[in-house]
Design a protein around this motif. Structure first.
Motif, mmCIF file in Angstrom:
data_model
loop_
_atom_site.group_PDB
_atom_site.id
_atom_site.type_symbol
_atom_site.label_atom_id
_atom_site.label_comp_id
_atom_site.label_asym_id
_atom_site.label_seq_id
_atom_site.Cartn_x
_atom_site.Cartn_y
_atom_site.Cartn_z
ATOM 1 N N ARG A 5 0.831 -1.215 0.000
ATOM 2 C CA ARG A 5 0.000 0.000 0.000
ATOM 3 C C ARG A 5 0.855 1.251 0.000
ATOM 4 O O ARG A 5 0.547 2.219 -0.683
ATOM 5 C CB ARG A 5 -0.895 0.040 1.239
ATOM 6 N N GLU A 6 1.916 1.238 0.782
ATOM 7 C CA GLU A 6 2.762 2.415 0.909
ATOM 8 C C GLU A 6 3.707 2.569 -0.278
ATOM 9 O O GLU A 6 4.099 3.680 -0.630
ATOM 10 C CB GLU A 6 3.571 2.367 2.212
ATOM 11 N N VAL A 7 4.113 1.453 -0.877
ATOM 12 C CA VAL A 7 5.079 1.506 -1.980
ATOM 13 C C VAL A 7 4.421 1.976 -3.273
ATOM 14 O O VAL A 7 4.974 2.804 -3.988
ATOM 15 C CB VAL A 7 5.742 0.117 -2.175
ATOM 16 N N LEU A 8 3.244 1.438 -3.560
ATOM 17 C CA LEU A 8 2.547 1.823 -4.784
ATOM 18 C C LEU A 8 1.907 3.192 -4.608
ATOM 19 O O LEU A 8 1.260 3.464 -3.608
ATOM 20 C CB LEU A 8 1.467 0.800 -5.132
ATOM 21 N N LYS A 9 2.092 4.010 -5.576
ATOM 22 C CA LYS A 9 1.520 5.358 -5.524
ATOM 23 C C LYS A 9 0.344 5.476 -6.487
ATOM 24 O O LYS A 9 0.255 6.412 -7.266
ATOM 25 C CB LYS A 9 2.597 6.389 -5.886
ATOM 26 N N ILE A 10 -0.551 4.496 -6.436
ATOM 27 C CA ILE A 10 -1.717 4.549 -7.294
ATOM 28 C C ILE A 10 -2.910 5.029 -6.475
ATOM 29 O O ILE A 10 -3.013 4.755 -5.282
ATOM 30 C CB ILE A 10 -1.997 3.178 -7.946
ATOM 31 N N PRO A 11 -3.801 5.784 -7.110
ATOM 32 C CA PRO A 11 -4.910 6.388 -6.363
ATOM 33 C C PRO A 11 -6.037 5.391 -6.074
ATOM 34 O O PRO A 11 -7.093 5.421 -6.693
ATOM 35 C CB PRO A 11 -5.379 7.509 -7.287
ATOM 36 N N ILE A 12 -5.785 4.501 -5.139
ATOM 37 C CA ILE A 12 -6.790 3.525 -4.709
ATOM 38 C C ILE A 12 -7.104 3.798 -3.247
ATOM 39 O O ILE A 12 -6.199 3.969 -2.435
ATOM 40 C CB ILE A 12 -6.275 2.081 -4.864
ATOM 41 N N ASN A 13 -8.370 3.834 -2.936
ATOM 42 C CA ASN A 13 -8.780 3.907 -1.536
ATOM 43 C C ASN A 13 -8.710 2.476 -0.988
ATOM 44 O O ASN A 13 -9.647 1.699 -1.116
ATOM 45 C CB ASN A 13 -10.190 4.481 -1.424
ATOM 46 N N TRP A 14 -7.568 2.146 -0.397
ATOM 47 C CA TRP A 14 -7.296 0.773 0.016
ATOM 48 C C TRP A 14 -8.273 0.292 1.075
ATOM 49 O O TRP A 14 -8.712 -0.861 1.048
ATOM 50 C CB TRP A 14 -5.861 0.649 0.526
ATOM 51 N N ILE A 15 -8.619 1.146 2.017
ATOM 52 C CA ILE A 15 -9.527 0.732 3.091
ATOM 53 C C ILE A 15 -10.912 0.431 2.528
ATOM 54 O O ILE A 15 -11.535 -0.578 2.884
ATOM 55 C CB ILE A 15 -9.585 1.801 4.194
ATOM 56 N N LEU A 16 -11.391 1.295 1.632
ATOM 57 C CA LEU A 16 -12.701 1.059 1.029
ATOM 58 C C LEU A 16 -12.691 -0.206 0.173
ATOM 59 O O LEU A 16 -13.648 -0.983 0.190
ATOM 60 C CB LEU A 16 -13.128 2.265 0.192
ATOM 61 N N THR A 17 -11.613 -0.432 -0.552
ATOM 62 C CA THR A 17 -11.496 -1.641 -1.368
ATOM 63 C C THR A 17 -11.541 -2.893 -0.503
ATOM 64 O O THR A 17 -12.253 -3.855 -0.810
ATOM 65 C CB THR A 17 -10.192 -1.606 -2.184
#
Length: 116
Positions: free
Chosen positions: A38-50
């Motif tokens: 999560r921290e390494v990838l800089k893609i705009p994903i709301n990880w918690i919501l996913t």
């Protein structure tokens, strides 16, 4: 998964599909957190919501699967496989409760994160 396999009926096939899919996806989430992806990838994903949506879907699918599994195998009498399949359905209930608790805690974290 071990209690229900091999699948002898349609409901057991569905139960094994749900259990295996949820297991693999949960392992993927474990590795995402373990390796800090999560921290390494800089893609705009709301990880918690996913993760929240994934866990909620697993909860619903597990609920349908254990109901189907227990409905089928509680009616089967004098089968050598009915006991292990009923035990598998009971473990499905426990997994449903675990995923429901995970969904609840992820919802609380998502609401408090302010990334809605």
């Amino acid at each position: 998964m071990a209690c229900v396999s091999p699948a002898y009926a349609g409901a057991s096939h569905w139960f094994l599909f749900v259990a295996t899919t949820a297991f693999i996806i949960t392992l993927l989430w474990v590795f995402i957190y373990l390796l800090s992806i999560r921290e390494v990838l800089k893609i705009p994903i709301n990880w918690i919501l996913t993760e929240l949506l994934n866990t909620a879907a697993d909860t619903v699918l597990y609920m349908i699967a254990f109901i189907a599994q227990l409905s089928l195998w509680s009616a089967v009498i004098n089968s050598p496989h009915s006991t292990s399949n009923i035990v598998g359905g009971v473990f499905g209930i426990l997994n449903t409760l675990a995923y429901a608790a995970g969904t609840y805690f992820l919802y609380i974290e998502w609401k408090s994160s302010g990334t809605q």
